[in-house]
Write an enzyme that holds these catalytic residues in place. Structure first.
Site, PDB file in Angstrom:
ATOM      1  N   SER A 166       8.561  -7.313  -2.872  1.00  0.00           N
ATOM      2  CA  SER A 166       9.153  -6.368  -4.337  1.00  0.00           C
ATOM      3  C   SER A 166       9.670  -4.987  -4.049  1.00  0.00           C
ATOM      4  O   SER A 166       9.867  -4.074  -3.357  1.00  0.00           O
ATOM      5  CB  SER A 166       8.301  -5.681  -5.356  1.00  0.00           C
ATOM      6  OG  SER A 166       8.585  -5.389  -6.502  1.00  0.00           O
ATOM      7  N   TYR A 192       0.742  -0.537  -6.450  1.00  0.00           N
ATOM      8  CA  TYR A 192       1.581  -2.049  -5.550  1.00  0.00           C
ATOM      9  C   TYR A 192       2.527  -1.733  -5.120  1.00  0.00           C
ATOM     10  O   TYR A 192       2.958  -2.513  -4.368  1.00  0.00           O
ATOM     11  CB  TYR A 192       1.790  -3.088  -7.775  1.00  0.00           C
ATOM     12  CG  TYR A 192       2.547  -3.916  -8.073  1.00  0.00           C
ATOM     13  CD1 TYR A 192       2.459  -5.252  -6.973  1.00  0.00           C
ATOM     14  CD2 TYR A 192       4.210  -4.106  -7.953  1.00  0.00           C
ATOM     15  CE1 TYR A 192       3.153  -6.588  -6.891  1.00  0.00           C
ATOM     16  CE2 TYR A 192       4.799  -4.524  -7.778  1.00  0.00           C
ATOM     17  CZ  TYR A 192       4.316  -5.627  -7.116  1.00  0.00           C
ATOM     18  OH  TYR A 192       5.463  -7.723  -7.399  1.00  0.00           O
TER      19      TYR A 192
END
Length: 319
Positions: A166, A192
């Site tokens: 990501s 994350y």
């Protein structure tokens, strides 16, 4: 076999942010090939599996919810006329589940798409081993899965691993001295981001370590797609991010979001290429800071020393 992209010519393809998984795989023949897609019962995992099936591959949906997996398999069979779609349970937070999946697997494996993930858990959650949940699922679970499938991948010849990362990797490097937030305050998107950096470093180290077995791995940013992945986020998160980017952040459909994964899994243009990071179906350029938003690759995420340190630490944790 190519290594990380920093300091080398960036790979470009005929595809872009508007391309879909079906367009990327058009003309590719995967008959006789076997693929696993983790997290393939929702979001871009479904479309990645569908595109691989459309090209003729035997596809295994590795999912935590097998009922949802079977519904997805039936729908893929109906839309592709490929009946060779299988469902096996896999919970990446559970070592026993990973071991059971590996025990069930038999024969060579051509493509492993590490697609499953969890994002921005609002509170610090730990596995029974004491590992922060996002790092455990997004990195360590997939790491253990790949290790267990090494011989199957080597047997296939020219096997590929796709690590869905990501642009959030720009939020944090891997903090080796405090992987699981024992000392620093827990922050959902930092956790994350760290796990997504780990996905890229995994691809870098694996490509170097498994080169003799003709196994490559690349990582990617799928783009901004409204899926179940954001279920822990404020519903307006993606729209606010798009507004903050001045419209530069383009919202994608799931079919577009799966395109880069499918490209890395299938394209002849990536034959022998590994240890790189892609976005919008092309290799991402390095950036020196994250003030430009979510595009580009942070140098720390392609650093070979970081990659080796993470690999060794992951082995130690799983021992």
């Amino acid at each position: 076999m190519s290594g990380p992209g920093l300091g080398s010519t960036l790979i470009t393809t005929p595809f872009d942010q508007d391309s879909t998984a079906a367009q990327v795989v058009e003309g590719v023949d995967l008959a006789g090939k076997r693929a696993i897609v983790t997290g393939a019962s929702s979001g871009i995992g479904v479309e990645s599996a569908r595109a691989l099936a459309q090209a003729g591959a035997t596809v295994t949906l590795a999912v935590r919810d097998t009922d949802a997996g079977r519904r997805t398999a039936s729908e893929i069979i109906a839309t592709t006329a490929n009946s060779d779609i299988h469902v096996i349970r896999l919970d990446l937070a559970d070592r026993g589940s990973i071991d059971a999946f590996l025990d069930d697997w038999d024969g060579p494996l051509d493509v492993l798409v590490n697609n499953a993930g969890v994002m921005a858990l609002p509170e610090l959650e730990l596995t029974r081993e004491g590992w922060e949940m996002q790092f455990a699922i997004n990195h360590l679970g997939h790491f253990a899965l790949a290790l267990g499938l090494h011989d199957a991948l080597a047997a296939a010849g020219n096997a590929r691993i796709v690590a869905v990362s990501s642009g959030a990797h720009l939020r944090s490097p891997v903090i080796f001295d405090d992987l699981f937030f024992a000392f620093r305050p827990y922050e959902p998107l930092l956790a994350y981001g760290q796990s997504k950096t780990a996905n890229i470093l995994f691809a870098v180290a694996l490509t170097r370590r498994w080169a003799a077995d003709a196994i490559t791995a690349n990582a990617l940013m799928p783009g901004a797609i409204a899926t179940n992945l954001q279920r822990h986020m404020d519903p307006g998160y993606l729209e606010r991010a798009r507004a903050k980017s001045g419209g530069a952040l383009q919202m994608k459909s799931t079919e577009q979001g799966a395109a880069t994964s499918v490209l890395l899994a299938t394209s002849p243009l990536l034959e022998g290429i590994g240890g790189r990071y892609f976005e919008d179906c092309n290799e991402a350029a390095p950036v020196t800071n994250s003030r430009g938003g979510s595009r580009g690759i942070a140098p720390y995420a392609l650093d070979p020393d970081n990659a080796e340190r993470l690999w060794e630490e992951s082995l130690r944790l799983l021992a």
